[in-house]
Design an enzyme around this catalytic site. Structure first.
Site, short mmCIF file in Angstrom:
data_model
loop_
_atom_site.label_atom_id
_atom_site.label_comp_id
_atom_site.label_asym_id
_atom_site.label_seq_id
_atom_site.Cartn_x
_atom_site.Cartn_y
_atom_site.Cartn_z
CG ASN A 195 -6.94 -2.70 4.34
OD1 ASN A 195 -6.66 -1.50 4.24
ND2 ASN A 195 -6.14 -3.56 4.96
CE LYS B 267 -3.74 -4.82 2.47
NZ LYS B 267 -2.97 -6.05 2.36
CG HIS C 281 -3.81 -5.41 8.25
ND1 HIS C 281 -2.62 -5.76 7.67
CD2 HIS C 281 -4.79 -5.80 7.41
CE1 HIS C 281 -2.87 -6.35 6.50
NE2 HIS C 281 -4.18 -6.38 6.32
CD GLU D 179 -0.41 -5.22 4.75
OE1 GLU D 179 -0.99 -4.12 4.72
OE2 GLU D 179 -0.65 -6.14 3.93
CD GLU E 231 -6.68 -9.63 6.55
OE1 GLU E 231 -7.29 -9.39 5.51
OE2 GLU E 231 -5.78 -8.90 6.98
N GLY F 113 -1.88 -10.72 -0.18
CA GLY F 113 -1.17 -10.13 -1.31
C GLY F 113 -0.33 -11.12 -2.08
CB SER G 41 -5.26 -14.03 -2.14
OG SER G 41 -3.93 -13.54 -2.01
P1 13P Z 1 -5.15 -9.03 -0.31
O1 13P Z 1 -6.62 -9.20 -0.59
O2 13P Z 1 -4.47 -8.10 -1.25
O3 13P Z 1 -4.47 -10.36 -0.17
O4 13P Z 1 -5.04 -8.32 1.14
C1 13P Z 1 -5.72 -8.87 2.20
C2 13P Z 1 -5.64 -7.92 3.35
O5 13P Z 1 -4.60 -7.75 3.95
C3 13P Z 1 -6.86 -7.18 3.70
O6 13P Z 1 -6.71 -6.53 4.90
#
Ligand code: 13P
Length: 263
Positions: free
Chosen positions: A14, A16, A104, A106, A176, A182, A222
């Site tokens: 992903n 982003k 997601h 976010e 997740e 992150g 992560s």
């Molecule tokens: P990270 O791997 O940067 O923690 O992000 C995970 C994520 O949100 C994947 O959709």
């Protein structure tokens, strides 16, 4: 839950809101040099660039015969209409998109997506012949209060409402934990496995044992080359949804190659 040898792992990047279309092209080409035929035989790989890159990445995958699945990060649930700034599922399907992330954290936290909206998206993605990657997960406060399972089962019930049990087996669910995204903090292998088993058990209660045995459950939060092997070899973890480590070809390829490293 039942361990199955038939679920193919899916490792998804992903991206982003990173990578313009030139950078996207470079990343996908670099990745194609690092990933081997053996990797692709063992693991499904999807890349989820921003919308502005999708056509470029599609062309690169097709012209160079790169065996990665094209993904998107989001879509609207309506077929068309006055929804400024939104992208319809059929538009993604026309570009050869196979996997679409839905819900997601976010999108839920920063853009106000409700479970009802995510449910509508999941159904629209399926109706357009694509596969949703439905994201669920709890906040740190919810985990510390002992509410992680009820949060995740509530999300599953709402986001999979009125999805046919025959369709659920072929979707992907990404667990997740929000506090692990992150942050560099990964859920412990035991906690990640336990929650993915709980997701599978919830799917079994809702849709039956066959759907639960078939559905692929990714862990996200992560995931890095250093922890991928121990996470992805757990019985109920069928892959990873990778953020930061997917932005660099070598680290994403090393996650794809988790089975070559020691767990
Ligand atoms: P990270 O791997 O940067 O923690 O992000 C995970 C994520 O949100 C994947 O959709």
């Amino acid at each position: 839950m039942t361990e199955s040898t038939t679920r193919r792992p899916l490792v998804s990047g992903n991206w982003k809101m990173h990578m313009n279309h030139f950078e996207a092209l470079k990343l996908v080409q670099e990745l194609s040099y690092q990933v081997t035929r053996d990797d692709v035989d063992a693991v499904d790989i999807s890349v989820h660039p921003p919308f502005t890159d999708i056509r470029t990445v599609q062309t690169a995958l097709e012209s160079d015969r790169i065996p990665f699945f094209l993904g998107a990060q989001h879509c609207h649930f309506e077929t068309s209409g006055a929804f400024t700034g939104e992208v319809a599922p059929s538009m993604l399907a026309k570009l050869g998109v196979v996997y679409v992330i839905a819900g997601h954290s976010e999108r839920r936290e920063l853009f106000g997506e409700s479970d009802e909206m995510v449910n509508a998206k999941v159904k629209a993605i399926i109706a357009n012949g694509m596969t949703p990657i439905l994201c669920v997960g709890e906040t740190l406060e919810e985990r510390e209060a002992g509410d992680a399972e009820s949060k995740v089962s509530g999300q599953l019930k709402a986001c999979l409402a009125k999805v046919k049990s025959t369709e659920v087996g072929s979707i992907v669910i990404a667990y997740e934990p929000i506090w692990a995204i992150g942050t560099g903090k990964t859920a412990s292998v035991e906690d990640a496995q336990a929650m993915c088993a709980f997701v599978r058990q919830t799917v079994a209660e809702m849709f039956g044992a066959d759907a639960a045995n078939e559905v692929r459950i990714q862990y996200g939060g992560s995931v890095k080359p250093v922890n991928a092997a121990e996470l992805l070899t757990q019985p109920d973890i069928d892959g990873a949804l990778v953020g930061g480590a997917a932005l660099e070809a070598e680290s994403f390829a090393r996650i794809v190659q988790y089975r070559l490293h020691d767990a």
